[in-house]
Design a protein around this motif. Structure first.
Motif, PDB file in Angstrom:
ATOM      1  N   ALA A  84     -11.171   1.567  -0.268  1.00  0.00           N
ATOM      2  CA  ALA A  84     -10.797   1.375   1.135  1.00  0.00           C
ATOM      3  C   ALA A  84     -12.056   1.150   1.962  1.00  0.00           C
ATOM      4  O   ALA A  84     -13.143   1.598   1.594  1.00  0.00           O
ATOM      5  N   ARG A 111       1.028   9.571  -2.118  1.00  0.00           N
ATOM      6  CA  ARG A 111      -0.164   9.420  -2.970  1.00  0.00           C
ATOM      7  C   ARG A 111      -0.282  10.489  -4.048  1.00  0.00           C
ATOM      8  O   ARG A 111      -0.733  10.197  -5.154  1.00  0.00           O
ATOM      9  N   ASP A 141     -10.295  -5.776  -2.586  1.00  0.00           N
ATOM     10  CA  ASP A 141      -9.001  -5.798  -3.250  1.00  0.00           C
ATOM     11  C   ASP A 141      -9.132  -6.375  -4.655  1.00  0.00           C
ATOM     12  O   ASP A 141      -8.630  -5.794  -5.625  1.00  0.00           O
ATOM     13  N   ASP A 189       0.337   7.763   2.632  1.00  0.00           N
ATOM     14  CA  ASP A 189      -0.323   9.026   2.304  1.00  0.00           C
ATOM     15  C   ASP A 189       0.616  10.062   1.696  1.00  0.00           C
ATOM     16  O   ASP A 189       0.243  10.774   0.771  1.00  0.00           O
ATOM     17  N   SER A 239     -13.262   6.487  -0.437  1.00  0.00           N
ATOM     18  CA  SER A 239     -11.800   6.533  -0.466  1.00  0.00           C
ATOM     19  C   SER A 239     -11.234   5.292  -1.152  1.00  0.00           C
ATOM     20  O   SER A 239     -11.816   4.206  -1.072  1.00  0.00           O
ATOM     21  N   TRP A 240     -10.083   5.464  -1.773  1.00  0.00           N
ATOM     22  CA  TRP A 240      -9.394   4.369  -2.439  1.00  0.00           C
ATOM     23  C   TRP A 240      -7.974   4.279  -1.915  1.00  0.00           C
ATOM     24  O   TRP A 240      -7.343   5.299  -1.621  1.00  0.00           O
ATOM     25  N   ASP A 241      -7.479   3.057  -1.830  1.00  0.00           N
ATOM     26  CA  ASP A 241      -6.076   2.816  -1.514  1.00  0.00           C
ATOM     27  C   ASP A 241      -5.328   2.604  -2.818  1.00  0.00           C
ATOM     28  O   ASP A 241      -5.892   2.085  -3.789  1.00  0.00           O
ATOM     29  N   VAL A 294       0.854  -1.183   0.000  1.00  0.00           N
ATOM     30  CA  VAL A 294       0.000   0.000   0.000  1.00  0.00           C
ATOM     31  C   VAL A 294       0.896   1.241   0.000  1.00  0.00           C
ATOM     32  O   VAL A 294       1.968   1.267   0.606  1.00  0.00           O
TER      33      VAL A 294
END
Length: 137
Positions: free
Chosen positions: A68, A18, A89, A15, A52-54, A12
């Motif tokens: 997420a 990103r 995922d 932050d 939200s997205w990872d 991952v």
């Protein structure tokens, strides 16, 4: 069986990294690519309502995005008759593969095609590989 030498790993993105993640992978097409990911999420799952997205980077140079804080998602694609439930995922991998394919067709950038193949290789090793591969078939 896949040995540890050929195993592709994912990590991952923190932050702090990103902001430059999509420009790094998609170059000038990063806004279009991000929009396509969200568009494909909406097309493939009526349950997807945003959020939200990872971001994930892969050890083979690929990447993907996944929602997420999302449980299992029902995915349906009428063009191949696929209809089943998968984890967030796996859903992210499917959505990113569809978006990369679409983006490659639109912009003709071989780098995008390479990212598709890197993610496809990872998808084949994923715990939900059978489901992912059926969805993109």
């Amino acid at each position: 069986m896949i040995d540890n030498e050929t195993r592709i790993s994912s990590a991952v993105v923190v932050d702090e990294l990103r902001l430059n993640f999509l420009p790094h992978y998609l170059g000038a097409q990063y806004l279009r690519g991000e929009a396509l990911v969200f568009d494909w999420a909406t097309r493939l799952s009526s349950a997807y309502k945003g959020g939200s997205w990872d971001f994930f980077q892969l050890s083979n140079g690929g990447f993907y995005m996944a929602p997420a804080n999302c449980g299992r998602v029902h995915v349906r694609w009428h063009m191949n008759g696929y209809s089943d439930t998968m984890g967030a995922d796996a859903f992210g991998i499917v959505v990113t593969l569809f978006a990369l394919c679409h983006l490659a067709e639109k912009c003709g950038d071989d780098r995008i095609v390479d990212h598709y193949h890197a993610l496809r290789a990872y998808a084949a090793q994923h715990v939900e590989a059978a489901n992912i591969l059926r969805a993109i078939d």
